[in-house]
Design an enzyme around this catalytic site. Structure first.
Site, PDB file in Angstrom:
ATOM      1  N   SER A 154      55.047  29.789  88.196  1.00 42.25           N
ATOM      2  CA  SER A 154      55.086  29.005  89.424  1.00 42.25           C
ATOM      3  C   SER A 154      55.156  29.967  90.602  1.00 42.25           C
ATOM      4  CB  SER A 154      56.332  28.092  89.430  1.00 42.25           C
ATOM      5  OG  SER A 154      56.568  27.550  90.719  1.00 42.25           O
ATOM      6  N   TYR A 168      65.467  27.093  88.294  1.00 42.61           N
ATOM      7  CA  TYR A 168      64.009  27.054  88.139  1.00 42.61           C
ATOM      8  C   TYR A 168      63.374  28.373  88.571  1.00 42.61           C
ATOM      9  CZ  TYR A 168      59.214  25.304  88.402  1.00 42.61           C
ATOM     10  OH  TYR A 168      57.866  25.120  88.226  1.00 42.61           O
TER      11      TYR A 168
END
Length: 267
Positions: A154, A168
């Site tokens: 990501s 995350y």
């Protein structure tokens, strides 16, 4: 050097007859990856925990002409991951591509996040990915056939986020590290390991950001101020990099994180 490919450069992207395992096949990226590889002629093993959504993806891939097997199983343990690889071996005695599309997020300020929630994100994004790669390597390395591994990172593996992304962001930075480590470790086996790092792209979870509501327009405007290409991502923006990384077109690329983000991480 054999330059016969010059007569048809598109052949570099050919994955027809290749056997690909795609995990997280009921999710946005995993489902997209499965359909892209199906349309490109690969044989597929699709894995996910949501059996109904998994079968929906499988049927969409079959409609594209693919030979598909499914296993309703999440990559939580070594046994799970070995079972997923075994489906491909049992069906075709072949395994060429692994796309790890499974993962999760659980936003929470670090001062309010308990250890169990943090470990849940790390297990879902890092441990399961590591276990899948291990199972793939144990099956493919002895065959000496080479292979392709594509992980999902990501933009948040490189950039922070103010909305409780401590777990995350850390997990995706770890995914990038695993990509580099295995790229180095498996180069001698002819296995390339790369990651795709998207930013916001159209999916059921982000559909609201594409809407014409005041909230969506406000959030979108703030986000797009940092995206040089000036728009949010569409599924086809991920399809090209995925096919590149799964095919021999990327034969000399390994250990890389490819940012499919409209330039978001460049600024």
């Amino acid at each position: 050097m054999n330059d016969s490919w010059l007569k048809n450069p598109q052949s570099l992207f050919d994955v027809r007859g290749q056997v690909a395992v795609v995990t997280g096949a009921s999710g946005a990226f995993g489902s997209l990856a499965a359909k892209v590889l199906a349309g490109a002629g690969a044989k597929l093993v699709l894995a996910a925990g949501n059996k109904a959504a998994l079968e929906e993806t499988a049927e969409a891939c079959r409609a594209l002409g693919a030979d598909v097997r499914t296993i309703a199983r999440r990559p939580n343990t070594e046994a799970d991951c070995e079972s997923i690889m075994a489906v491909a071996v049992d069906a075709w005695n072949q395994l060429d591509i692994l796309v790890v599309g499974s993962g999760l997020n659980d936003p929470c300020p670090i001062t309010e996040m308990d250890l169990e929630r943090f470990e849940g994100v790390m297990d879902g994004n890092v441990t399961s990915t590591w276990l899948l790669c291990k199972a793939f390597g144990k099956e493919v390395i002895p065959r000496n056939t080479g292979g392709k591994v594509v992980l999902v990172s990501s933009a948040r593996g490189k950039l922070g986020h103010p909305a409780g992304y401590s777990a995350y962001c850390a997990s995706k930075a770890a995914t990038d590290g695993l990509t580099r480590a295995l790229g180095c470790e498996w180069g001698k086996h002819g296995i390339t390991v790369n990651a795709i790092a998207p930013t916001v792209f159209r999916s059921p979870l982000t559909a609201w950001m594409f809407e014409d509501t005041e909230k969506a327009k406000s959030v979108r405007a703030g986000f797009l101020a940092r995206v040089p290409l000036g728009r949010l991502g569409e599924p086809e923006d991920l399809a090209g990099p995925l096919l590149f990384l799964c095919s021999r077109a990327s034969a000399f690329h390994t250990g890389h994180t490819v940012y499919a983000d409209g330039g978001y991480t460049a600024g």
